[in-house]
Scaffold this active site. Structure first.
Site, PDB file in Angstrom:
ATOM      1  CG  HIS A   2    -118.158 -78.286 -55.955  1.00 42.77           C
ATOM      2  ND1 HIS A   2    -118.919 -78.593 -57.061  1.00 42.77           N
ATOM      3  CD2 HIS A   2    -118.471 -77.004 -55.626  1.00 42.77           C
ATOM      4  CE1 HIS A   2    -119.650 -77.540 -57.389  1.00 42.77           C
ATOM      5  NE2 HIS A   2    -119.399 -76.569 -56.555  1.00 42.77           N
TER       6      HIS A   2
ATOM      7  CG  ASN B 150    -124.155 -74.722 -56.442  1.00 44.85           C
ATOM      8  OD1 ASN B 150    -124.987 -74.801 -57.345  1.00 44.85           O
ATOM      9  ND2 ASN B 150    -123.955 -73.614 -55.778  1.00 44.85           N
ATOM     10  CE1 TYR B 151    -128.443 -80.929 -55.297  1.00 44.85           C
ATOM     11  CE2 TYR B 151    -126.854 -80.856 -53.486  1.00 44.85           C
ATOM     12  CZ  TYR B 151    -127.487 -81.554 -54.509  1.00 44.85           C
ATOM     13  OH  TYR B 151    -127.165 -82.873 -54.753  1.00 44.85           O
ATOM     14  NE  ARG B 152    -127.053 -73.619 -60.379  1.00 49.60           N
ATOM     15  CZ  ARG B 152    -126.402 -74.777 -60.527  1.00 49.60           C
ATOM     16  NH1 ARG B 152    -125.788 -75.332 -59.505  1.00 49.60           N
ATOM     17  NH2 ARG B 152    -126.373 -75.395 -61.693  1.00 49.60           N
TER      18      ARG B 152
ATOM     19  N   GLY C 180    -121.017 -55.853 -57.232  1.00 43.52           N
ATOM     20  CA  GLY C 180    -121.194 -55.930 -55.786  1.00 43.52           C
ATOM     21  C   GLY C 180    -120.980 -57.322 -55.228  1.00 43.52           C
TER      22      GLY C 180
ATOM     23  NE  ARG D 208    -118.046 -61.104 -47.525  1.00 41.39           N
ATOM     24  CZ  ARG D 208    -117.372 -62.053 -46.871  1.00 41.39           C
ATOM     25  NH1 ARG D 208    -117.374 -63.286 -47.296  1.00 41.39           N
ATOM     26  NH2 ARG D 208    -116.682 -61.752 -45.784  1.00 41.39           N
ATOM     27  CB  VAL D 209    -113.978 -61.017 -54.666  1.00 38.68           C
ATOM     28  CG1 VAL D 209    -112.804 -61.843 -55.158  1.00 38.68           C
ATOM     29  CG2 VAL D 209    -114.515 -60.137 -55.789  1.00 38.68           C
ATOM     30  CD  GLU D 210    -110.890 -62.892 -49.984  1.00 43.34           C
ATOM     31  OE1 GLU D 210    -110.743 -63.973 -49.407  1.00 43.34           O
ATOM     32  OE2 GLU D 210    -110.043 -62.423 -50.762  1.00 43.34           O
ATOM     33  CB  SER D 211    -118.365 -65.225 -50.564  1.00 39.82           C
ATOM     34  OG  SER D 211    -118.435 -64.540 -49.339  1.00 39.82           O
TER      35      SER D 211
END
Lengths: 350, 350
Positions: free
Chosen positions: B152, B154-156, B308, B310-313
């Site tokens: 996993h 993540n960069y934000r 709003g 995007r749950v699938e993402s």
């Protein structure tokens, strides 16, 4: 007065005051059988343990596989019995658990509970802590056959103790709901009808109110759909709703209706033919069941955050297997699409 | 001054003030290529989109299956690109997502953020709302072979806008962690060594601090064990830690280290022989991965609660399949038991 009340009065407050609520109850149980004159704590415990045995027996009969039975103690007070049948012939996973917890509510918890139960403590005189008792039966049954619905049920009783050991605030909660992967109207109608009958026998307002409560509670908000086709759900049934004796009678009827309602449904569905694609759809629905239980269910969150909680008993509600496919959409007008349609727009079944 | 700064100055505050931050950025992008003189928002967006392409290409090369690529808009502002490879030859599920969100923080959110970022607003003059920008790249790769670890990353970047459009508060966050079902010390050491090298090149304090943060963050509290063997995790890297330019350079190095670190690991493991029992163990570990993501992960909770969203993402991070067995315990001294031992007592790998 019953012999028990007489005996307790004779023991005198000074002696009893030095015991915890759990110790008092242990003593009472060792001295005398539980009867209608016993404290509700003991009556509820006895009732749910009897029901657990009956339900386990009924499910074993359907499956042909014995449950594993684990009795456990909670070192902070209380304990439970967890019964699980895993990878059986009919059931992928069936868990029937009883827990009986004694503990102490800290002041912030008391203040929080005052929102719904004013009589837990005087506003001007909230104690630093209160002993409490909580007992409940929970069950989740995930059948193997995708045509057979998952069912969930929970009935619980909560009570606080006054410093002299007498019951303080109390309330019951509970309900039952059905989660099919393939919708058979016949099953949904039978399930709701049985619950409505139980409700109507006690209060005509119960079913519509608790049916709506169930649709709102078992809702996967992030998906915009219900977990299943509902049933009933309620909490905080206390003396502002109805007296303790009648509420207990309602709880008992609700729990006792489980076997005669679910067993015919599972027997109708357990041997139906199904395709690999239908099994796959069931696994996707299982994934959404997991999402609800881990993201939204207050009971699961409460359990996982309780110190000394038995995690395996809480998470016995999770299916043996589940699946997540990115962007899966059922084909238009398919049976799968019809289920989703009903989950997005809960129906009146009776 | 760069041409862009010149141009923005000439446009004048009155004209720009009538545009939202998103509109300003759209205009800037349409007029001029993103360079080192561009606002950090645009530089970060450009960088993560480039990296997404490179990572997708590298994973496709390993698997031989193309990713599905979905570009989406968020009607409240912004959008993203979600790339998913599902049920491939090597990967059970690999998701690489970029999201770029423009929005408005309400006052309660501003007050909450002030706890960690004093300069988001003056204590005496907290505005009723603030425009914000958030952009990040997230990836989760679940390989099929139980010998190959899940990874996993993540960069934000987060920024608020002053009323004149200039950047207000800003911070970076991110990290990467590895979740094996079977522990190969060689993989764990290589993974941590690569992250330590990236950290050390920027600040000798980073690796020990961010390694510990990772162990603490990716922790399944209810199980008393870590999700995996860790890596690095950090949040709130703002000007109190280091300047924006150097922090961006650090983020870039972290993200760019993914391919050269993970690809050799997956290539070593993807074709190893395994038994059905080992696959079953992987599925049980997947179950605990799901538990962490749905119960504890703040990023997932934040995403699911964002209007709003995007749950699938967001839920592309979940594995294709997972399993839960009641009371499963690995055999003493088995490889499975050794993994659990390390998850209960995180190790120093370098």
């Amino acid at each position: 007065a019953s012999p028990l009340v007489y005996k307790m009065a004779m023991a005198g407050p000074l002696l009893l005051d030095s015991l915890t609520l759990a110790e008092r109850d242990e003593r009472t149980k060792s001295e005398q059988a539980v009867t209608e004159a016993s404290p509700m704590r003991l009556r509820m415990e006895k009732f749910i343990k009897e029901q657990q045995k009956e339900i386990v027996r009924a499910l074993e009969e359907v499956d042909g596989t014995p449950f594993r039975i684990d009795a456990w103690q909670r070192k902070e007070g209380g304990g439970g019995i967890t019964c699980v049948l895993q990878d059986g012939l009919v059931f992928e996973k069936a868990g029937v658990g009883v827990s009986v917890v004694y503990g102490t509510l800290p002041k912030p918890a008391i203040l929080k509970m005052r929102a719904n139960h004013k009589n837990i403590a005087d506003a001007e005189n909230v104690p630093d802590s209160l002993e409490f008792f909580a007992a409940g039966l929970s069950l989740v049954v995930h059948p193997k056959n995708p045509m057979a619905p998952t069912v969930h049920l929970n009935y619980r009783y909560f009570e606080t103790a006054n410093p002299d050991g007498s019951p303080g605030a109390w309330w019951f909660g509970g309900g039952s709901d059905l989660t099919p992967s393939y919708l058979f109207d016949e099953d949904a109608i039978q399930f709701h009808k049985a619950l409505k009958e139980v409700c109507d026998a006690h209060d005509k307002d119960y079913y519509p109110r608790f049916k709506k409560w169930c649709d709102e509670y078992f809702y996967n908000k992030h998906r915009g759909e219900s977990r299943g086709i509902g049933g009933i759900f309620f909490d905080d049934l206390d003396e502002t709703v109805r007296d303790k004796e009648n509420t207990f009678a309602f709880i008992q009827d609700g729990l006792k209706s489980f076997i005669p309602t679910y067993i015919p449904i599972i027997n109708r569905r357990k041997d139906m033919p199904f395709t690999e694609k239908e099994k796959e759809w069931q696994q996707l629905r299982r994934g959404k069941y997991v999402e609800f239980n881990l993201v939204h269910d207050r009971g699961t969150a409460f359990g996982l955050n309780t110190p000394g909680a038995r995690v395996e008993s809480i998470l016995m509600s999770l299916p043996l297997t589940a699946s997540w496919q990115y962007m899966h959409e059922p084909a238009p007008k398919s049976r799968e699409a019809r289920l989703v349609e009903v989950l997005k727009n809960p129906k009146e079944w009776v």
